[in-house]
Scaffold this motif. Structure first.
Motif, PDB file in Angstrom:
ATOM      1  N   TYR A 139      10.959  -8.077  12.597  1.00  0.00           N
ATOM      2  CA  TYR A 139      10.907  -6.705  12.099  1.00  0.00           C
ATOM      3  C   TYR A 139      12.120  -6.365  11.239  1.00  0.00           C
ATOM      4  CZ  TYR A 139       6.669  -5.642  14.584  1.00  0.00           C
ATOM      5  OH  TYR A 139       5.352  -5.626  14.987  1.00  0.00           O
ATOM      6  N   LEU A 140      13.238  -7.075  11.458  1.00  0.00           N
ATOM      7  CA  LEU A 140      14.385  -6.892  10.578  1.00  0.00           C
ATOM      8  C   LEU A 140      14.076  -7.428   9.188  1.00  0.00           C
ATOM      9  CD1 LEU A 140      17.255  -5.747  10.795  1.00  0.00           C
ATOM     10  CD2 LEU A 140      18.063  -8.076  11.253  1.00  0.00           C
ATOM     11  N   VAL A 141      13.396  -8.572   9.127  1.00  0.00           N
ATOM     12  CA  VAL A 141      12.963  -9.132   7.841  1.00  0.00           C
ATOM     13  C   VAL A 141      12.002  -8.175   7.146  1.00  0.00           C
ATOM     14  CG1 VAL A 141      11.615 -10.968   6.760  1.00  0.00           C
ATOM     15  CG2 VAL A 141      13.339 -11.541   8.476  1.00  0.00           C
ATOM     16  N   LEU A 142      11.063  -7.623   7.910  1.00  0.00           N
ATOM     17  CA  LEU A 142      10.095  -6.677   7.345  1.00  0.00           C
ATOM     18  C   LEU A 142      10.803  -5.448   6.783  1.00  0.00           C
ATOM     19  CD1 LEU A 142       7.030  -6.343   6.982  1.00  0.00           C
ATOM     20  CD2 LEU A 142       6.988  -5.097   9.148  1.00  0.00           C
ATOM     21  N   ALA A 143      11.823  -4.971   7.497  1.00  0.00           N
ATOM     22  CA  ALA A 143      12.608  -3.835   7.002  1.00  0.00           C
ATOM     23  C   ALA A 143      13.335  -4.204   5.714  1.00  0.00           C
ATOM     24  CB  ALA A 143      13.621  -3.400   8.065  1.00  0.00           C
ATOM     25  N   GLY A 144      13.865  -5.429   5.661  1.00  0.00           N
ATOM     26  CA  GLY A 144      14.556  -5.882   4.455  1.00  0.00           C
ATOM     27  C   GLY A 144      13.631  -5.942   3.255  1.00  0.00           C
ATOM     28  N   ILE A 145      12.393  -6.372   3.475  1.00  0.00           N
ATOM     29  CA  ILE A 145      11.421  -6.428   2.379  1.00  0.00           C
ATOM     30  C   ILE A 145      11.085  -5.024   1.895  1.00  0.00           C
ATOM     31  CG2 ILE A 145       9.039  -7.059   1.788  1.00  0.00           C
ATOM     32  CD1 ILE A 145       9.339  -9.423   3.713  1.00  0.00           C
ATOM     33  N   PHE A 199       0.832  -1.203   0.000  1.00  0.00           N
ATOM     34  CA  PHE A 199       0.000   0.000   0.000  1.00  0.00           C
ATOM     35  C   PHE A 199       0.869   1.255   0.000  1.00  0.00           C
ATOM     36  CE2 PHE A 199      -1.884   3.361   2.665  1.00  0.00           C
ATOM     37  CZ  PHE A 199      -3.006   3.679   1.904  1.00  0.00           C
ATOM     38  N   LEU A 200       1.879   1.296   0.832  1.00  0.00           N
ATOM     39  CA  LEU A 200       2.744   2.482   0.931  1.00  0.00           C
ATOM     40  C   LEU A 200       3.548   2.696  -0.345  1.00  0.00           C
ATOM     41  CD1 LEU A 200       4.047   2.107   4.592  1.00  0.00           C
ATOM     42  CD2 LEU A 200       2.335   3.721   3.738  1.00  0.00           C
ATOM     43  N   GLU A 201       3.942   1.595  -0.981  1.00  0.00           N
ATOM     44  CA  GLU A 201       4.729   1.689  -2.211  1.00  0.00           C
ATOM     45  C   GLU A 201       3.964   2.419  -3.307  1.00  0.00           C
ATOM     46  OE1 GLU A 201       7.407  -1.353  -4.944  1.00  0.00           O
ATOM     47  OE2 GLU A 201       5.540  -2.062  -4.038  1.00  0.00           O
ATOM     48  N   LYS A 202       2.632   2.314  -3.295  1.00  0.00           N
ATOM     49  CA  LYS A 202       1.807   2.906  -4.348  1.00  0.00           C
ATOM     50  C   LYS A 202       1.471   4.371  -4.080  1.00  0.00           C
ATOM     51  CE  LYS A 202      -0.299  -1.603  -5.242  1.00  0.00           C
ATOM     52  NZ  LYS A 202      -1.536  -2.410  -5.115  1.00  0.00           N
ATOM     53  N   GLN A 203       1.843   4.882  -2.910  1.00  0.00           N
ATOM     54  CA  GLN A 203       1.505   6.256  -2.566  1.00  0.00           C
ATOM     55  C   GLN A 203       2.505   7.237  -3.192  1.00  0.00           C
ATOM     56  OE1 GLN A 203      -1.488   6.505  -1.014  1.00  0.00           O
ATOM     57  NE2 GLN A 203      -1.305   4.271  -1.269  1.00  0.00           N
ATOM     58  N   PRO A 204       2.121   8.533  -3.319  1.00  0.00           N
ATOM     59  CA  PRO A 204       3.092   9.542  -3.759  1.00  0.00           C
ATOM     60  C   PRO A 204       4.308   9.516  -2.837  1.00  0.00           C
ATOM     61  CG  PRO A 204       0.877  10.453  -3.740  1.00  0.00           C
ATOM     62  CD  PRO A 204       0.770   9.099  -3.104  1.00  0.00           C
ATOM     63  N   LEU A 205       5.494   9.596  -3.423  1.00  0.00           N
ATOM     64  CA  LEU A 205       6.748   9.492  -2.666  1.00  0.00           C
ATOM     65  C   LEU A 205       6.831   8.169  -1.913  1.00  0.00           C
ATOM     66  CD1 LEU A 205       7.013  13.112  -1.208  1.00  0.00           C
ATOM     67  CD2 LEU A 205       8.130  12.208  -3.241  1.00  0.00           C
ATOM     68  N   GLY A 206       6.265   7.125  -2.529  1.00  0.00           N
ATOM     69  CA  GLY A 206       6.206   5.820  -1.882  1.00  0.00           C
ATOM     70  C   GLY A 206       7.566   5.281  -1.485  1.00  0.00           C
ATOM     71  N   LYS A 249      11.784  -3.560  -1.904  1.00  0.00           N
ATOM     72  CA  LYS A 249      10.788  -2.933  -2.759  1.00  0.00           C
ATOM     73  C   LYS A 249      11.315  -1.641  -3.380  1.00  0.00           C
ATOM     74  CE  LYS A 249       6.460  -4.707  -0.855  1.00  0.00           C
ATOM     75  NZ  LYS A 249       5.976  -5.167  -2.182  1.00  0.00           N
ATOM     76  N   VAL A 250      12.165  -0.955  -2.645  1.00  0.00           N
ATOM     77  CA  VAL A 250      12.725   0.298  -3.149  1.00  0.00           C
ATOM     78  C   VAL A 250      13.760   0.038  -4.239  1.00  0.00           C
ATOM     79  CG1 VAL A 250      14.052   2.363  -2.547  1.00  0.00           C
ATOM     80  CG2 VAL A 250      12.287   1.522  -0.985  1.00  0.00           C
ATOM     81  N   VAL A 251      14.630  -0.951  -4.020  1.00  0.00           N
ATOM     82  CA  VAL A 251      15.745  -1.180  -4.943  1.00  0.00           C
ATOM     83  C   VAL A 251      15.384  -2.108  -6.094  1.00  0.00           C
ATOM     84  CG1 VAL A 251      17.425  -0.790  -3.116  1.00  0.00           C
ATOM     85  CG2 VAL A 251      16.664  -3.117  -3.595  1.00  0.00           C
ATOM     86  N   SER A 252      14.280  -2.858  -5.953  1.00  0.00           N
ATOM     87  CA  SER A 252      13.901  -3.814  -6.991  1.00  0.00           C
ATOM     88  C   SER A 252      12.818  -3.228  -7.877  1.00  0.00           C
ATOM     89  CB  SER A 252      13.409  -5.117  -6.356  1.00  0.00           C
ATOM     90  OG  SER A 252      12.896  -5.980  -7.345  1.00  0.00           O
ATOM     91  N   SER A 253      12.986  -3.333  -9.155  1.00  0.00           N
ATOM     92  CA  SER A 253      11.983  -2.812 -10.087  1.00  0.00           C
ATOM     93  C   SER A 253      10.744  -3.685 -10.134  1.00  0.00           C
ATOM     94  CB  SER A 253      12.579  -2.705 -11.501  1.00  0.00           C
ATOM     95  OG  SER A 253      13.017  -3.978 -11.950  1.00  0.00           O
ATOM     96  N   ILE A 288      11.622   3.917   2.685  1.00  0.00           N
ATOM     97  CA  ILE A 288      12.970   4.041   3.244  1.00  0.00           C
ATOM     98  C   ILE A 288      12.906   4.498   4.701  1.00  0.00           C
ATOM     99  CG2 ILE A 288      15.114   5.380   3.137  1.00  0.00           C
ATOM    100  CD1 ILE A 288      14.791   5.368   0.073  1.00  0.00           C
ATOM    101  N   VAL A 289      12.082   5.509   4.962  1.00  0.00           N
ATOM    102  CA  VAL A 289      11.929   6.001   6.338  1.00  0.00           C
ATOM    103  C   VAL A 289      11.364   4.899   7.235  1.00  0.00           C
ATOM    104  CG1 VAL A 289      10.730   7.663   7.816  1.00  0.00           C
ATOM    105  CG2 VAL A 289      11.663   8.402   5.618  1.00  0.00           C
ATOM    106  N   LEU A 290      10.361   4.190   6.702  1.00  0.00           N
ATOM    107  CA  LEU A 290       9.757   3.107   7.473  1.00  0.00           C
ATOM    108  C   LEU A 290      10.771   2.003   7.739  1.00  0.00           C
ATOM    109  CD1 LEU A 290       7.143   1.943   8.711  1.00  0.00           C
ATOM    110  CD2 LEU A 290       6.745   0.815   6.517  1.00  0.00           C
ATOM    111  N   ALA A 291      11.572   1.658   6.735  1.00  0.00           N
ATOM    112  CA  ALA A 291      12.590   0.622   6.902  1.00  0.00           C
ATOM    113  C   ALA A 291      13.592   1.009   7.981  1.00  0.00           C
ATOM    114  CB  ALA A 291      13.305   0.371   5.579  1.00  0.00           C
TER     115      ALA A 291
END
Length: 257
Positions: free
Chosen positions: A103-109, A47-54, A113-117, A59-62
């Protein structure tokens, strides 16, 4: 306790609270047929990935989730709040370590999402199958028991209202909000964890189906039961309330030293 450690913990609580608030809100909207969707922690990242400035948000959430994981590891290994070293304390500190890993795994995911197209999720089924049915069954049973114990722990915490011991908020205007949000939130978490524990125990003991069940599956289970929309809405509202509780904790957390 160092101020830097406190800041790490509070940033982590902010990230965790945000995850629960978004998850509960999206699921509540779905229960009310007002849009939204049944959303666990991983669905929140989509959901967050699809938002403006997702990507910026992710990154901040991670970083926040890494901070929360770091705080959990500090609690596990350094015991800054002096839980002790008896059996009960060791189990609790081990739980902190497991929470940190999750939560470390969640941060990694989130970072992936940011680095993977592709932005897609990995197929966990392929990784599970290679271990074999017996090993997976044992692991699933262990996870189910751990989640059942955690559900009981959260029920007791809600019933005795011990969660308010975490706050230095007694004389502040948000005290009542924090108490009600925590009370409702811990009961909701216990329900979800109990259902997921049932899924894992059933898979390990009977069906031998190598499937990972999570929060979204628990939501579906509630929705498909009698009075499904009402139950789903109540639990979703409870998880959103827990998110509010943790967000307040990010500001008013009490540290013993």
């Amino acid at each position: 306790m160092k101020n830097s450690t406190k800041k790490i913990a509070k940033f982590g609580f902010f990230a965790k609270g945000s995850i629960y608030l978004i998850s509960g809100t999206l699921t509540l909207l779905a229960a009310l047929n007002m849009g939204g969707s049944k959303s666990g922690k991983f669905k929140v990242l989509d959901f967050l990935e699809k938002q403006p400035l997702g990507n910026v948000i992710l990154i901040v959430l991670a970083l926040g989730l890494i901070s929360y994981a770091t705080w959990r590891f500090i609690q596990c290994f350094k015991d800054p709040e002096q839980e002790g070293s008896d059996t009960k304390a060791k189990i609790k500190r081990a739980g902190f370590g497991v929470s940190g890993l999750i939560y470390l795994v969640l941060a990694g995911i989130a970072i992936k999402k940011v680095v993977s197209s592709s932005g897609g999720s990995s197929n966990t089924q392929n990784y599970i199958d290679m271990f074999g049915t017996t090993v997976v069954a044992i692991v699933f049973i262990a996870i189910g028991i751990a989640l059942a114990v955690k559900a009981v722990f959260h029920l007791k915490k809600a019933y005795h209202k011990k969660f308010m011991d975490e706050y230095s908020i007694a004389n502040l205007k948000y005290h009542t909000l924090a108490k009600n949000a925590g009370y409702f939130g811990y009961y909701a978490r216990a329900v979800v964890e109990g259902i997921i524990a049932f899924f894992f125990l059933k898979a390990g003991l009977y069906s031998r189906q190598n499937e990972i069940k999570g929060t979204e599956d628990a939501f579906s289970f509630l929705q498909n039961s009698s009075y499904g929309s009402i139950l789903l809405g109540l639990v979703a509202a409870g998880l959103a309330s827990y998110g509010i509780f943790v967000l307040l904790l990010s500001k008013y957390k009490r540290f013993d030293n």
